[in-house]
Design a protein around this motif. Structure first.
Motif, short mmCIF file in Angstrom:
data_model
loop_
_atom_site.label_atom_id
_atom_site.label_comp_id
_atom_site.label_asym_id
_atom_site.label_seq_id
_atom_site.Cartn_x
_atom_site.Cartn_y
_atom_site.Cartn_z
N TRP A 163 167.13 -103.84 56.39
CA TRP A 163 167.86 -105.10 56.44
C TRP A 163 169.28 -104.97 55.88
O TRP A 163 169.98 -105.94 55.71
N SER A 164 169.69 -103.73 55.57
CA SER A 164 171.06 -103.57 55.07
C SER A 164 172.02 -103.84 56.24
O SER A 164 171.66 -103.64 57.40
N GLU A 165 173.19 -104.31 55.91
CA GLU A 165 174.08 -104.76 56.98
C GLU A 165 175.01 -103.66 57.48
O GLU A 165 175.88 -103.92 58.31
N VAL A 174 164.89 -122.35 52.34
CA VAL A 174 164.59 -121.39 53.40
C VAL A 174 165.78 -120.46 53.62
O VAL A 174 166.92 -120.90 53.76
N TYR A 175 165.48 -119.18 53.63
CA TYR A 175 166.51 -118.18 53.90
C TYR A 175 165.94 -117.16 54.88
O TYR A 175 164.83 -116.66 54.69
N LYS A 176 166.69 -116.91 55.95
CA LYS A 176 166.24 -115.94 56.94
C LYS A 176 167.40 -115.03 57.30
O LYS A 176 168.51 -115.51 57.50
N LYS A 177 167.12 -113.78 57.39
CA LYS A 177 168.15 -112.86 57.86
C LYS A 177 167.51 -111.80 58.75
O LYS A 177 166.49 -111.21 58.38
N LEU A 178 168.11 -111.60 59.90
CA LEU A 178 167.70 -110.50 60.76
C LEU A 178 168.87 -109.54 60.86
O LEU A 178 170.03 -109.95 60.80
N LYS A 224 168.76 -104.38 69.30
CA LYS A 224 167.36 -104.31 68.85
C LYS A 224 167.26 -104.75 67.40
O LYS A 224 168.19 -104.53 66.62
N LEU A 225 166.14 -105.35 67.07
CA LEU A 225 165.91 -105.76 65.69
C LEU A 225 165.61 -104.53 64.84
O LEU A 225 164.77 -103.71 65.21
N VAL A 226 166.31 -104.42 63.70
CA VAL A 226 166.00 -103.28 62.82
C VAL A 226 165.50 -103.73 61.45
O VAL A 226 164.94 -102.93 60.70
N VAL A 271 162.44 -115.85 53.60
CA VAL A 271 162.02 -116.47 52.35
C VAL A 271 161.85 -117.96 52.61
O VAL A 271 162.73 -118.59 53.18
N GLY A 272 160.70 -118.48 52.22
CA GLY A 272 160.49 -119.92 52.35
C GLY A 272 159.82 -120.33 53.65
O GLY A 272 159.29 -121.42 53.75
N ASP A 273 159.88 -119.47 54.66
CA ASP A 273 159.21 -119.76 55.92
C ASP A 273 158.97 -118.43 56.63
O ASP A 273 159.88 -117.82 57.14
N THR A 274 157.72 -118.00 56.61
CA THR A 274 157.42 -116.68 57.18
C THR A 274 156.62 -116.82 58.47
O THR A 274 156.00 -115.86 58.92
N SER A 275 156.66 -118.02 59.05
CA SER A 275 155.79 -118.24 60.20
C SER A 275 156.14 -117.34 61.39
O SER A 275 155.31 -117.10 62.25
N ASP A 276 157.38 -116.84 61.43
CA ASP A 276 157.75 -115.99 62.56
C ASP A 276 157.59 -114.50 62.28
O ASP A 276 158.02 -113.67 63.08
N SER A 277 156.99 -114.15 61.15
CA SER A 277 157.00 -112.75 60.75
C SER A 277 156.33 -111.83 61.78
O SER A 277 156.78 -110.71 61.99
N HIS A 278 155.28 -112.34 62.44
CA HIS A 278 154.61 -111.46 63.39
C HIS A 278 155.48 -111.17 64.60
O HIS A 278 155.46 -110.07 65.14
N ARG A 279 156.23 -112.19 65.01
CA ARG A 279 157.13 -111.99 66.14
C ARG A 279 158.14 -110.89 65.80
O ARG A 279 158.38 -109.99 66.58
N TYR A 280 158.67 -110.95 64.57
CA TYR A 280 159.67 -109.96 64.19
C TYR A 280 159.06 -108.58 64.02
O TYR A 280 159.64 -107.57 64.38
#
Lengths: 124, 799
Positions: free
Chosen positions: B330-332, B347-351, B357-359, B364-373
């Protein structure tokens, strides 16, 4: 416009938070609710079968009648459940002064509201 | 047959052995473990500390598993030496064991930073079940605990200790929490959430000394602060255990060096798990162990071929209400960050995206999409077309979309290693329709449980007759199932309805959830909750049954339906004095006084001088009895006394729905015990205890719970069932629905046939509740609020 008459009813702490209490003033019975940040007053009769609204459970800014669970808005007097019910109850403007709940008793004419919420009911 | 010696009885070693057993048997296997417990799930230790699971619940391989597979297990023996020339290992018990093949699965140990006084009593690591047991012994209400280390483990330990009642401070060396998994912003959000839970977080401080004489009394920090502490937990990271590998002369860097076939530098020695270093990486998580185990099993059994190429690093924090997920890089640097944050929601989200491509991902605060990622990370999916919807699904997304997007080979359950394909196969070939069946068949979702939602979604999408086996949500105000809510209230130590609504709901509540939550709190804390009458139905505010005209009915308790002339006189007098409109004999062998004004309730109760019959509430109603052996010529058991005693034991308690009981002295069943929630049916020399009967809107014959010889045993069986129903019944679920939902076999297994400790637990909690329970009508003399029963007396009237 009809001038309202403000009546001192009760000390605030006579009504616990999120509960209602009945108060008979003149020929009317009111249900006065403590919503934590303010007090709301309505007629103490459910438009359905006349259930004592003061005994209902408060749900947000509405009360649920203890008899058949009709849900009535304490702000507007409108019936929220069942849906599409045109019946409603009268609401009364309130304010708090020196720890006392004061209720405006006489009805204001429709369209002449200066305080309190819109009341769709006509006088009975 | 060659001899395989496995050093380490943890998740990695045993998972690998499980894989080895899938091949044709070519080894005589011995496993050494220095802990005294069979293989358990180390990642669930934090749940044990938090009291959510019992130590036995986290066992992965029970003793029978070792026996069944013919594996010699040596527990409590630490292997201290390896002789790679002679091919022997030496234990600290002096035993020398020869091997043909050696598997090192020695794991890692807690890193002990250079802090003075770590040897003092009261300082603990948090790595093993034993550590956890010790912590549980010391933890408790008012105990001050300091956790050194604000990583995954430290935070989970902190929360567990707090749930146990400790005042917890986390001291962390770095400037933000979980810096290995989160960027500074993510760490900042996490710190806020920990503080919200009531856990103090001190960042950027080094602990220098544990102060105290023999026993820890506090910790001193480098800035001069001294924190009081009865308990110090060191969770400052882990170090691979490589001492044995050193002795065996293996190539060792940070961990034992292995190649893609999981071979070390010695052809007869293999290594797996947290003690190894693969392509420069030492893993401290579960998923890699399983992947390594599969490859190693192939190599070691002579089926060389599969290769291990590394595992995508992903971590989830297991603290209820603090959702944290981190995966990948997740480093930029050389990546495009995509962010979303909302401080009010926490809620904090960073991709991070590189070349479309996602790397990496931080949630934080909402992990409901974690499986998708995770899936995008694993598959390296091209996200060009989805660029506008990376952080949010497209509007009105199809519910099955995430599932459809997943590749068949994608892992759904990382703990056990179950793919989407394996689940679909189980659904089609094994007829799996519910989550519990899926757990049984594939073991998916039996690890940390974080994939439960995904498994549920897969079932929903694929299973022809999908059944939701978790109950529906309680209501829109608190959108959780009642099972879930009970767990939340217990583990989060919530004691008031408003608190629950504020934290887990819409802050408002309604007539559905408020009474349900009120009941749960009363039951869970055995009456030691913050009672809020505004959350109760009117009947439970004034302890009488509201009638259609707004008046109330009054039913005094007449235990077992047995009364006296004196009581009857008082009832008659009260009925006249308060102008009761109707005096009615009820179907429950009681007397109902109908038409009493609310303000008269305290007075009529005082005149009656009888306890409340609770005829207005979801609670213990009554026990209907026949005259049993006292007068009846057919009676074979003293059903009247037994019924009165049962009523005494349960009265004043609250239940998910009303509980009506019966006690009959012979199978003629004159008091209709077989259609009651709990019935005692007397027989020659024994009692049948029956449960789940109904004669209301449905009619159902009660199920036999157990047959016992003595009255006391019958009453105890009734107590077990009663408390079990209180604890597991959903609010407004009658026993006849409850028993059907669970099945009488399960009810028996969990009550009358349960292990001693479980039964004792049920009885203890019942006693605790009973000790606090009061006759509600005593509030007539001591109201909870001065206007509880009386209308307001206006200060002024209209002129």
């Amino acid at each position: 416009m009809i001038e309202g008459r403000w009546v001192r009813v009760t000390e605030c702490d006579n009504i616990p938070p999120r509960e209602g209490r009945a108060a008979r003033i003149g020929d009317r019975e009111l249900a006065i609710f403590n919503l934590g940040d303010r007090f709301l007053a309505v007629d103490n009769r459910c438009p359905h079968r006349g259930g004592p609204l003061c005994d209902g459970i408060v749900a947000g800014t509405a009360v649920v009648c203890p008899l058949h669970a009709w849900k009535v808005s304490l702000e507007t007097g409108a019936v929220e459940r069942p849906a599409n019910t045109s019946a409603c109850i009268r609401t009364y403007a309130t304010r708090v002064e020196a720890g006392v709940v004061i209720v405006e008793l006489q009805l204001r004419a429709v369209g002449e509201l200066t305080t309190g919420a819109l009341n769709r009911c006509t006088d009975t | 047959m060659k001899t395989l010696v496995v050093v380490g009885n943890g998740m990695a070693g045993v998972a690998c052995v499980e894989q080895i057993l899938k091949y044709e048997r070519c080894f005589d296997i011995t496993i050494f473990g220095d802990e005294t417990h069979v293989n358990y799930s180390r990642i669930l230790l934090s749940s044990v500390l938090a009291g959510e699971l019992a130590p036995d619940d986290i066992t992965l391989n029970p003793l029978e598993w070792y026996q069944r597979n013919d594996i010699r297990l040596r527990l409590g023996v630490r292997i201290g030496d390896v002789d790679a020339e002679r091919k022997t290992v030496t234990g600290d018990d002096g035993s020398v064991t020869s091997y043909d093949t050696l598997l090192l699965a020695t794991g890692s140990s807690a890193f002990m930073p250079p802090i003075e006084g770590l040897d003092k009593d009261g300082v603990f690591a948090f790595r093993t079940l034993e550590d956890t047991r010790k912590l549980l012994q010391r933890a408790g209400s008012g105990v001050k605990a300091v956790v050194i280390g604000g990583g995954l483990l430290g935070l989970e330990a902190a929360r567990g200790l707090q749930v146990q009642g400790c005042n917890v401070t986390v001291v962390h060396l770095m400037a933000t929490l979980m810096e290995r998994q989160l960027d500074p912003d993510g760490g900042y959000y996490l710190a806020g959430k920990m503080e919200d839970l009531g856990i103090r977080v001190l960042l950027g401080r080094t602990t220098t000394t544990v102060v105290g004489s023999d026993r820890a009394e506090g910790v001193a920090l480098d800035d001069g602060t001294v924190l009081e502490a009865d308990l110090v937990v060191v969770a400052a990271g882990i170090r691979p255990n490589v001492q044995l590998a050193d002795k065996a002369g293996l190539a060792v860097n940070r961990g034992i060096v292995v190649n893609d076939q999981m071979e070390t530098s010695d052809p007869d020695i293999f290594a797996i798990g947290e003690c190894v270093e693969h392509r420069g990486v030492c893993y401290g998580l579960v998923a890699p162990l399983l992947e390594q185990g599969k490859v190693l099993a192939a190599t070691i059994t002579g089926n060389k071929g599969p290769v291990y190429t590394g595992t995508l690093q992903a971590a989830k924090l297991k603290i209820m209400g603090v959702d944290v997920f981190s995966a990948g890089d997740w480093s930029e640097q050389n990546a495009e960050p995509v962010r979303y944050e909302d401080r009010a929601l926490g809620v904090y989200k960073k991709l991070t995206v590189r070349d479309g491509k996602l790397v990496g991902a931080i949630l934080v605060g909402d992990t409901s999409d974690s499986h998708r990622y995770m899936d995008w990370l694993r598959t390296g999916a091209d996200l060009t077309d989805r660029r506008r919807h990376l952080l949010f699904p497209p509007p009105a997304a199809d519910g099955g979309l995430d599932i459809a997007e997943m590749a068949d080979s994608a892992t759904v359950c990382g703990c056990v290693g179950v793919t989407k394909n394996a689940i679909i196969q189980a659904i089609h070939e094994k007829g799996v329709n519910t989550l519990s069946q899926l757990k049984e068949t594939t073991r998916a979702s039996t690890g940390c449980g974080s994939c439960t939602g995904l498994c549920q979604a897969l079932l929903k999408a694929v299973a022809p007759e999908f059944e939701e086996d978790t109950k529906k949500v309680l209501c829109g105000c608190v959108p959780f199932s009642q099972d879930n809510l009970r767990e939340i209230l217990r583990s989060q130590r919530l004691k008031s309805v408003q608190e629950v609504l504020d934290i887990y709901g819409n802050g408002l509540g309604c007539e559905v959830c408020k009474p349900a939550l009120s009941y749960m709190l009363d039951m869970l804390w055995c009456g030691d909750h913050d009672e809020d009458r505004s959350a109760r139905f009117i009947n439970d505010r004034v302890h009488a049954n509201i009638q259609k005209d707004g008046m109330f009915s009054v039913v005094p308790r007449i235990r077992g339906g047995v009364t006296t002339p004196d009581e009857l006189r008082r009832i008659a007098n009260a009925a006249e004095k308060y102008h009761v409109r109707m005096v009615k004999i009820t179907g429950s062998q009681r007397i109902d006084l109908l038409g009493v004004k609310k303000e008269d309730l305290p007075k009529i109760w005082a005149d009656l001088g009888m306890p409340s019959g609770q005829a207005y509430t979801k609670g213990v109603r009554m026990v209907k009895t026949c005259v049993g052996t006292d007068f009846c010529r057919f009676g074979v058991q003293d059903s009247t006394s037994a019924g009165i005693e049962m009523e005494r034991r349960f009265e004043h308690l609250y239940t998910p729905h009303k509980v009506k009981m019966g006690s009959v002295g012979c199978p003629r069943n004159c008091a209709e015990a077989t259609v009651k929630d709990i019935g005692l049916v007397g027989q020659e020399g024994s009692w049948q205890v029956v449960v789940g009967g109904a004669a209301g809107k449905s009619v159902r014959k009660a199920d036999l719970l157990i047959t016992v010889e003595t009255t006391e045993a019958a009453l105890q069986a009734a107590e077990l069932f009663f408390q079990y129903y209180r604890e597991h019944g959903n609010y407004l679920e009658r026993t006849y629905d409850f028993v059907v939902r669970l099945g009488i076999d399960k009810v028996r297994k969990d009550t009358v046939y349960a292990p001693d400790a479980v039964r004792q637990g049920l009885l203890d909690r019942l006693q605790k509740s009973k000790a606090r329970a009061r006759d509600a009508w005593q509030e007539g003399q001591a109201p909870v609020h001065r206007t509880q029963f009386i209308p307001l007396q206006p200060i002024e009237q209209l002129a």
